[in-house]
Design an enzyme around this catalytic site. Sequence first.
Site, short mmCIF file in Angstrom:
data_model
loop_
_atom_site.label_atom_id
_atom_site.label_comp_id
_atom_site.label_asym_id
_atom_site.label_seq_id
_atom_site.Cartn_x
_atom_site.Cartn_y
_atom_site.Cartn_z
N ASP A 1 0.82 -1.21 0.00
CA ASP A 1 0.00 0.00 0.00
C ASP A 1 0.86 1.27 0.00
O ASP A 1 2.08 1.22 0.20
CB ASP A 1 -0.96 0.00 1.20
CG ASP A 1 -0.30 -0.48 2.50
OD1 ASP A 1 0.92 -0.30 2.63
OD2 ASP A 1 -1.00 -1.02 3.36
N ASN B 1 -7.39 -3.01 14.48
CA ASN B 1 -8.79 -3.24 14.11
C ASN B 1 -8.96 -4.44 13.19
O ASN B 1 -10.03 -4.65 12.64
CB ASN B 1 -9.38 -1.98 13.46
CG ASN B 1 -8.71 -1.66 12.12
OD1 ASN B 1 -7.80 -2.35 11.70
ND2 ASN B 1 -9.17 -0.61 11.46
N GLU C 1 -9.86 -2.11 5.55
CA GLU C 1 -10.41 -1.86 6.88
C GLU C 1 -11.64 -2.75 7.12
O GLU C 1 -12.20 -3.32 6.17
CB GLU C 1 -10.79 -0.38 6.99
CG GLU C 1 -9.65 0.61 6.71
CD GLU C 1 -8.65 0.75 7.86
OE1 GLU C 1 -8.51 -0.21 8.66
OE2 GLU C 1 -7.98 1.79 7.94
N HIS D 1 -7.30 -4.97 10.30
CA HIS D 1 -7.09 -4.74 8.87
C HIS D 1 -5.83 -5.43 8.37
O HIS D 1 -4.90 -5.71 9.14
CB HIS D 1 -7.11 -3.24 8.52
CG HIS D 1 -5.89 -2.46 8.91
ND1 HIS D 1 -5.89 -1.08 9.01
CD2 HIS D 1 -4.62 -2.83 9.22
CE1 HIS D 1 -4.69 -0.66 9.34
NE2 HIS D 1 -3.90 -1.70 9.48
P1 PGA Z 1 2.32 -1.65 12.47
O1 PGA Z 1 1.12 -1.61 11.43
O2 PGA Z 1 3.27 -2.67 11.98
O3 PGA Z 1 2.90 -0.27 12.41
O4 PGA Z 1 1.72 -2.00 13.80
C1 PGA Z 1 0.54 -2.82 11.02
C2 PGA Z 1 -0.71 -2.54 10.22
O5 PGA Z 1 -1.40 -1.54 10.47
O6 PGA Z 1 -1.01 -3.35 9.32
#
Ligand code: PGA
Length: 241
Positions: free
Chosen positions: A66, A134, A141, A136
Amino acid sequence: MQIIIDSTAKCVNQAAEHFYALLRRKPDAVLGLATGSTPEALYGRLIAQYEAGYISFRQVTTFNLDEYVGLAGDHPQSYRHFMQEKLFDHVDIDPKRTHVPDGLHTTPENAADYDKMIGAAGGIDLLLLGIGANGHIGFNEPGSSFDTLTHIADLDESTRQANARFFASPEEVPAQAVTMGIHTIMQARSIILMAFGANKAQAVAAAVTGPVSSDVPASVLRLHPDVTIYADDEAAAGIKV
Ligand code: PGA
Protein backbone atom coordinates in the site's frame (compact mmCIF):
# COMPACT_ATOMS: atom_id res chain seq x y z
CA MET A 1 -2.95 -21.84 8.99
CA GLN A 2 0.12 -22.29 11.11
CA ILE A 3 0.43 -20.15 14.23
CA ILE A 4 3.82 -19.68 15.85
CA ILE A 5 3.94 -18.01 19.25
CA ASP A 6 7.33 -16.95 20.56
CA SER A 7 9.38 -13.98 21.70
CA THR A 8 9.46 -11.06 19.26
CA ALA A 9 13.11 -11.75 18.41
CA LYS A 10 12.48 -15.43 17.67
CA CYS A 11 9.43 -14.58 15.56
CA VAL A 12 11.59 -12.19 13.52
CA ASN A 13 14.31 -14.81 13.09
CA GLN A 14 11.86 -17.47 11.98
CA ALA A 15 10.09 -15.14 9.56
CA ALA A 16 13.51 -14.19 8.12
CA GLU A 17 14.16 -17.91 7.61
CA HIS A 18 11.14 -18.08 5.27
CA PHE A 19 12.65 -15.38 3.08
CA TYR A 20 16.07 -16.96 3.27
CA ALA A 21 14.74 -20.38 2.25
CA LEU A 22 12.70 -18.92 -0.61
CA LEU A 23 15.55 -16.82 -2.01
CA ARG A 24 17.94 -19.78 -1.87
CA ARG A 25 15.41 -21.95 -3.73
CA LYS A 26 14.12 -19.24 -6.08
CA PRO A 27 16.56 -16.33 -6.52
CA ASP A 28 14.07 -14.55 -8.82
CA ALA A 29 11.21 -14.74 -6.33
CA VAL A 30 8.42 -12.16 -6.25
CA LEU A 31 7.95 -10.77 -2.76
CA GLY A 32 5.02 -8.83 -1.32
CA LEU A 33 6.21 -6.40 1.34
CA ALA A 34 4.67 -4.39 4.16
CA THR A 35 5.57 -1.21 6.01
CA GLY A 36 4.96 -0.13 9.60
CA SER A 37 6.74 -0.89 12.85
CA THR A 38 6.26 -4.65 12.67
CA PRO A 39 8.49 -5.55 9.69
CA GLU A 40 11.40 -3.24 10.58
CA ALA A 41 13.45 -5.81 12.48
CA LEU A 42 12.81 -8.41 9.78
CA TYR A 43 14.19 -6.06 7.13
CA GLY A 44 17.21 -5.57 9.37
CA ARG A 45 17.74 -9.35 9.40
CA LEU A 46 17.43 -9.54 5.61
CA ILE A 47 20.01 -6.79 5.22
CA ALA A 48 22.34 -8.68 7.58
CA GLN A 49 21.86 -11.91 5.59
CA TYR A 50 22.64 -9.99 2.39
CA GLU A 51 25.74 -8.38 3.89
CA ALA A 52 26.95 -11.78 5.07
CA GLY A 53 26.61 -13.06 1.49
CA TYR A 54 23.85 -15.57 2.23
CA ILE A 55 21.18 -14.02 0.02
CA SER A 56 20.98 -11.69 -2.94
CA PHE A 57 18.09 -9.56 -4.19
CA ARG A 58 19.60 -9.06 -7.65
CA GLN A 59 16.82 -10.97 -9.43
CA VAL A 60 14.08 -10.34 -6.87
CA THR A 61 10.91 -8.40 -7.70
CA THR A 62 8.87 -6.72 -4.96
CA PHE A 63 5.36 -5.34 -4.68
CA ASN A 64 4.42 -3.36 -1.60
CA LEU A 65 0.97 -3.62 -0.14
CA ASP A 66 0.00 0.00 0.00
CA GLU A 67 0.82 3.70 -0.18
CA TYR A 68 -0.82 6.86 1.11
CA VAL A 69 -2.84 8.85 -1.41
CA GLY A 70 -1.31 12.27 -1.92
CA LEU A 71 2.24 11.48 -0.80
CA ALA A 72 5.05 11.48 -3.37
CA GLY A 73 7.65 8.72 -3.10
CA ASP A 74 10.22 11.14 -1.66
CA HIS A 75 7.88 12.32 1.12
CA PRO A 76 9.44 11.19 4.43
CA GLN A 77 6.20 9.51 5.54
CA SER A 78 5.53 7.77 2.24
CA TYR A 79 5.82 4.02 2.20
CA ARG A 80 8.17 4.23 -0.81
CA HIS A 81 10.50 6.30 1.34
CA PHE A 82 10.17 3.81 4.22
CA MET A 83 11.10 0.91 1.94
CA GLN A 84 14.13 2.72 0.50
CA GLU A 85 15.36 3.55 3.98
CA LYS A 86 14.62 0.25 5.70
CA LEU A 87 15.53 -2.22 2.95
CA PHE A 88 16.01 -1.29 -0.70
CA ASP A 89 18.93 1.17 -0.26
CA HIS A 90 20.90 -1.46 1.67
CA VAL A 91 20.66 -4.47 -0.65
CA ASP A 92 21.50 -5.27 -4.28
CA ILE A 93 17.92 -5.04 -5.55
CA ASP A 94 17.29 -3.54 -9.00
CA PRO A 95 15.26 -0.36 -8.30
CA LYS A 96 13.20 -1.04 -11.42
CA ARG A 97 11.97 -4.28 -9.87
CA THR A 98 10.67 -2.59 -6.71
CA HIS A 99 7.01 -1.58 -6.84
CA VAL A 100 5.06 0.53 -4.38
CA PRO A 101 1.60 1.78 -5.38
CA ASP A 102 1.72 5.33 -6.73
CA GLY A 103 0.13 7.64 -4.17
CA LEU A 104 -0.04 10.57 -6.57
CA HIS A 105 -1.31 9.19 -9.87
CA THR A 106 -3.49 6.24 -8.93
CA THR A 107 -7.17 6.73 -9.72
CA PRO A 108 -10.17 4.48 -9.03
CA GLU A 109 -10.04 3.57 -12.73
CA ASN A 110 -6.37 2.57 -12.97
CA ALA A 111 -5.72 1.21 -9.44
CA ALA A 112 -6.21 -2.43 -10.48
CA ASP A 113 -3.39 -2.06 -13.04
CA TYR A 114 -1.21 -2.95 -10.05
CA ASP A 115 -2.77 -6.43 -10.06
CA LYS A 116 -1.91 -6.74 -13.74
CA MET A 117 1.70 -5.86 -12.96
CA ILE A 118 1.78 -8.49 -10.23
CA GLY A 119 0.33 -11.03 -12.66
CA ALA A 120 2.83 -10.08 -15.36
CA ALA A 121 5.66 -10.68 -12.87
CA GLY A 122 4.33 -14.20 -12.25
CA GLY A 123 2.34 -13.58 -9.07
CA ILE A 124 3.59 -13.14 -5.50
CA ASP A 125 5.53 -16.07 -4.03
CA LEU A 126 5.65 -14.81 -0.47
CA LEU A 127 3.61 -11.93 0.93
CA LEU A 128 4.39 -10.30 4.26
CA LEU A 129 1.54 -8.78 6.24
CA GLY A 130 1.10 -6.88 9.47
CA ILE A 131 -2.28 -6.58 11.13
CA GLY A 132 -4.04 -3.47 12.35
CA ALA A 133 -5.41 -3.28 15.88
CA ASN A 134 -8.79 -3.24 14.11
CA GLY A 135 -7.96 -6.42 12.16
CA HIS A 136 -7.09 -4.74 8.87
CA ILE A 137 -4.59 -6.18 6.39
CA GLY A 138 -3.04 -3.69 4.03
CA PHE A 139 -5.52 -0.84 4.28
CA ASN A 140 -8.49 -3.17 3.92
CA GLU A 141 -10.41 -1.86 6.88
CA PRO A 142 -13.27 -3.67 8.66
CA GLY A 143 -16.21 -4.07 6.28
CA SER A 144 -14.00 -4.41 3.17
CA SER A 145 -15.33 -6.96 0.74
CA PHE A 146 -13.22 -10.05 0.15
CA ASP A 147 -13.26 -9.74 -3.65
CA THR A 148 -11.35 -6.48 -4.09
CA LEU A 149 -8.34 -5.87 -6.30
CA THR A 150 -5.93 -2.99 -5.68
CA HIS A 151 -8.06 0.08 -5.02
CA ILE A 152 -8.24 3.38 -3.21
CA ALA A 153 -9.51 2.89 0.34
CA ASP A 154 -10.65 5.26 3.06
CA LEU A 155 -8.68 4.88 6.27
CA ASP A 156 -10.56 4.21 9.49
CA GLU A 157 -10.26 6.98 12.03
CA SER A 158 -8.60 4.46 14.39
CA THR A 159 -6.00 3.68 11.72
CA ARG A 160 -5.26 7.36 11.18
CA GLN A 161 -4.79 7.74 14.93
CA ALA A 162 -2.56 4.66 15.13
CA ASN A 163 -0.37 5.99 12.31
CA ALA A 164 -0.29 9.58 13.59
CA ARG A 165 2.90 8.71 15.50
CA PHE A 166 4.81 8.91 12.23
CA PHE A 167 3.51 12.40 11.38
CA ALA A 168 4.03 15.84 12.93
CA SER A 169 0.32 16.06 13.74
CA PRO A 170 -2.65 13.67 13.46
CA GLU A 171 -4.31 15.93 10.85
CA GLU A 172 -1.42 15.27 8.48
CA VAL A 173 -2.22 11.54 8.20
CA PRO A 174 -3.78 11.06 4.76
CA ALA A 175 -7.43 9.99 4.71
CA GLN A 176 -6.96 7.51 1.87
CA ALA A 177 -4.48 4.95 0.62
CA VAL A 178 -3.93 2.80 -2.44
CA THR A 179 -3.97 -0.77 -1.17
CA MET A 180 -3.82 -4.26 -2.55
CA GLY A 181 -7.33 -5.66 -2.17
CA ILE A 182 -8.18 -8.77 -0.23
CA HIS A 183 -8.46 -10.76 -3.44
CA THR A 184 -4.99 -9.52 -4.43
CA ILE A 185 -3.63 -10.64 -1.05
CA MET A 186 -5.31 -14.04 -1.22
CA GLN A 187 -3.70 -14.78 -4.58
CA ALA A 188 -0.21 -14.80 -3.08
CA ARG A 189 1.13 -18.35 -3.04
CA SER A 190 2.33 -18.07 0.52
CA ILE A 191 1.64 -15.52 3.28
CA ILE A 192 3.34 -14.56 6.53
CA LEU A 193 1.51 -12.36 9.01
CA MET A 194 3.49 -10.88 11.88
CA ALA A 195 1.79 -9.42 14.95
CA PHE A 196 3.72 -7.94 17.85
CA GLY A 197 2.54 -6.26 21.03
CA ALA A 198 -0.45 -6.29 23.33
CA ASN A 199 -2.41 -3.83 21.17
CA LYS A 200 -2.68 -6.55 18.50
CA ALA A 201 -3.98 -9.27 20.85
CA GLN A 202 -7.65 -8.65 20.26
CA ALA A 203 -7.27 -8.51 16.46
CA VAL A 204 -5.20 -11.70 16.41
CA ALA A 205 -7.74 -13.56 18.56
CA ALA A 206 -10.63 -12.37 16.41
CA ALA A 207 -8.80 -13.28 13.18
CA VAL A 208 -7.79 -16.73 14.37
CA THR A 209 -10.71 -17.85 16.51
CA GLY A 210 -13.68 -15.69 15.48
CA PRO A 211 -15.89 -16.08 12.45
CA VAL A 212 -14.43 -15.55 8.98
CA SER A 213 -16.01 -12.19 8.33
CA SER A 214 -15.30 -8.90 6.63
CA ASP A 215 -15.71 -7.33 10.09
CA VAL A 216 -12.20 -8.69 10.76
CA PRO A 217 -10.43 -8.59 7.38
CA ALA A 218 -7.49 -10.74 8.59
CA SER A 219 -9.91 -13.61 9.28
CA VAL A 220 -10.04 -14.22 5.51
CA LEU A 221 -6.55 -15.72 5.79
CA ARG A 222 -8.12 -18.84 7.30
CA LEU A 223 -9.36 -19.59 3.76
CA HIS A 224 -5.82 -19.47 2.33
CA PRO A 225 -3.87 -22.75 2.01
CA ASP A 226 -0.44 -21.46 3.07
CA VAL A 227 -0.41 -18.89 5.88
CA THR A 228 1.98 -18.68 8.81
CA ILE A 229 1.22 -16.27 11.64
CA TYR A 230 4.09 -15.18 13.87
CA ALA A 231 2.64 -13.66 17.02
CA ASP A 232 4.80 -12.65 19.93
CA ASP A 233 3.65 -13.57 23.41
CA GLU A 234 1.83 -10.26 23.93
CA ALA A 235 0.01 -10.36 20.60
CA ALA A 236 -0.94 -13.99 21.22
CA ALA A 237 -2.38 -13.31 24.68
CA GLY A 238 -5.93 -13.94 23.46
CA ILE A 239 -5.23 -17.29 21.82
CA LYS A 240 -2.81 -18.92 24.27
CA VAL A 241 -4.33 -21.81 26.18
P1 PGA B 1 2.32 -1.65 12.47
O1 PGA B 1 1.12 -1.61 11.43
O2 PGA B 1 3.27 -2.67 11.98
O3 PGA B 1 2.90 -0.27 12.41
O4 PGA B 1 1.72 -2.00 13.80
C1 PGA B 1 0.54 -2.82 11.02
C2 PGA B 1 -0.71 -2.54 10.22
O5 PGA B 1 -1.40 -1.54 10.47
O6 PGA B 1 -1.01 -3.35 9.32
